[in-house]
Write an enzyme that holds these catalytic residues in place. Structure first.
Site, short mmCIF file in Angstrom:
data_model
loop_
_atom_site.label_atom_id
_atom_site.label_comp_id
_atom_site.label_asym_id
_atom_site.label_seq_id
_atom_site.Cartn_x
_atom_site.Cartn_y
_atom_site.Cartn_z
N ILE A 101 0.82 -1.20 0.00
CA ILE A 101 0.00 0.00 0.00
C ILE A 101 0.86 1.26 0.00
CG2 ILE A 101 -0.24 0.16 2.53
CD1 ILE A 101 -2.97 0.91 -0.11
N SER A 152 11.81 0.68 7.25
CA SER A 152 11.27 -0.61 6.85
C SER A 152 12.34 -1.68 7.03
CB SER A 152 10.82 -0.58 5.38
OG SER A 152 10.35 -1.85 4.97
N ARG A 153 11.91 -2.89 7.30
CA ARG A 153 12.86 -3.99 7.42
C ARG A 153 13.40 -4.42 6.07
NH1 ARG A 153 9.55 -8.23 10.97
NH2 ARG A 153 7.95 -7.53 9.49
N LYS A 158 -5.38 3.19 7.71
CA LYS A 158 -6.52 2.50 8.30
C LYS A 158 -6.20 1.01 8.48
CE LYS A 158 -7.88 -0.02 4.71
NZ LYS A 158 -8.12 -1.48 4.73
N ASP A 206 -10.48 -5.88 7.19
CA ASP A 206 -9.48 -4.96 6.64
C ASP A 206 -10.05 -4.20 5.44
OD1 ASP A 206 -6.41 -4.15 6.49
OD2 ASP A 206 -7.03 -4.69 4.45
#
Length: 308
Positions: free
Chosen positions: A11, A33-34, A87, A165
């Site tokens: 996303i 971020s990993r 969200k 979701d």
């Protein structure tokens, strides 16, 4: 304004990054971020390290799954940063309420975003329904989890929300366009035998005027995806399709035809910029409250196992 994007997944890559790059308000200054990165943007693997190394970045946008989001948001607020939440804004209502209070105590902005509310025809639908007598509203929100969340097992773990979701997107539109408040009165949730979150849900709501308000959510859709809602009123029928991108009154299309998600995320970031400039807070939790009520009240049924 400089902003850091936390969580570089699908996303973020598909919606957040292009929206930030096209925005007159924002400069994407860092990512955390990993594994994911954005070309030309400083990348961190540690959120704490980013906060310490880049004190001039006053705003963070969190695109993480809901369960770890509270810890990141709380840490950002404690460091004096404004926070934008993908969200759903959190894994529980209580933690969202706590985050709002943290922001208020520190004089910071926090924004619980609901991208589907920014679909092109949501505002016109709200205006049309404002003076109508509702008789029924039915939501059909069916999509293919394999297409939108490939291999993302977290979505079926406890706290991952499962079909809620995407379903919470529908609830965000319903709570925006209906002039009267509703609350859940019954639900049936379908849990795969091997999963901790539902793959389908049927909901029924109480409406103060006696209208029949129902939702059909399913994560097993194949072929064409369905994101629609039909409101039947004494004065006519309104139909929203493609996640609120298109609107029909008594079968006649209203305004220009759009594809899904057109302009939704750019409008979210424009609203966040306005909140930061004005010192505002927007933490509307009604969609999450309806989802939580479904887990509280819903009758659980077990269906066949699901695997990606």
């Amino acid at each position: 304004m400089d902003i850091a994007l936390i969580g570089i997944g699908k996303i973020a890559v598909d919606q957040h990054v292009p929206s930030l790059k096209g925005s007159p308000d924002w400069e994407l200054a860092a990512t955390v971020s990993r594994s994911g990165t954005v070309e030309g943007v400083e990348a961190f693997t540690s959120f704490t390290e980013m906060l310490e190394a880049r004190p001039e970045i006053r705003v963070v946008s969190l695109c993480l799954p809901p369960v770890p989001r509270f810890d990141y948001a709380a840490k950002a607020l404690a460091a004096g940063r404004h926070v934008m939440l993908e969200k759903p804004p959190g894994a529980t209502l209580a933690e969202c309420i706590a985050l709002e209070q943290m922001a208020r105590d520190r004089g910071l902005s926090i924004y619980a975003t609901w991208h589907s509310r920014e679909a092109d025809k949501v505002a016109p639908a709200k205006a049309w329904l404002a003076d109508k007598t509702l008789r029924s509203l039915h939501v059909t929100w069916r999509e293919d989890v394999r297409r939108w969340h490939p291999g993302q097992d977290w979505i079926f773990e406890a706290g991952g929300l499962g079909v809620f979701d995407p379903g919470i997107n529908a609830l965000s539109i319903v709570t925006e366009i209906l002039p009267d408040p509703i609350h859940l009165k019954s639900a049936t949730l379908s849990f795969p035998e091997n999963r901790q979150a539902p793959i389908a849900a049927d909901l029924a709501f109480h409406h103060p005027g006696g209208a029949r308000v129902t939702c059909d959510f399913d994560f097993r859709q194949q072929g064409e995806q369905t994101w629609s809602m039909e409101a039947r009123c004494e004065e006519g029928t309104l139909l929203l399709t493609n996640g609120g991108a298109n609107m029909y009154i008594d079968g006649a299309e209203q305004g220009e035809h759009h594809s899904g998600l057109d302009g939704e995320y750019p409008r979210l970031y424009a609203k966040m910029a306005e909140l930061v400039r004005k010192g505002g807070i927007d933490m509307d939790l009604r969609p999450l409250r309806h989802a939580a009520d479904a887990f509280l009240l819903g009758r659980r049924t077990v269906v066949e196992p699901f695997d990606f």
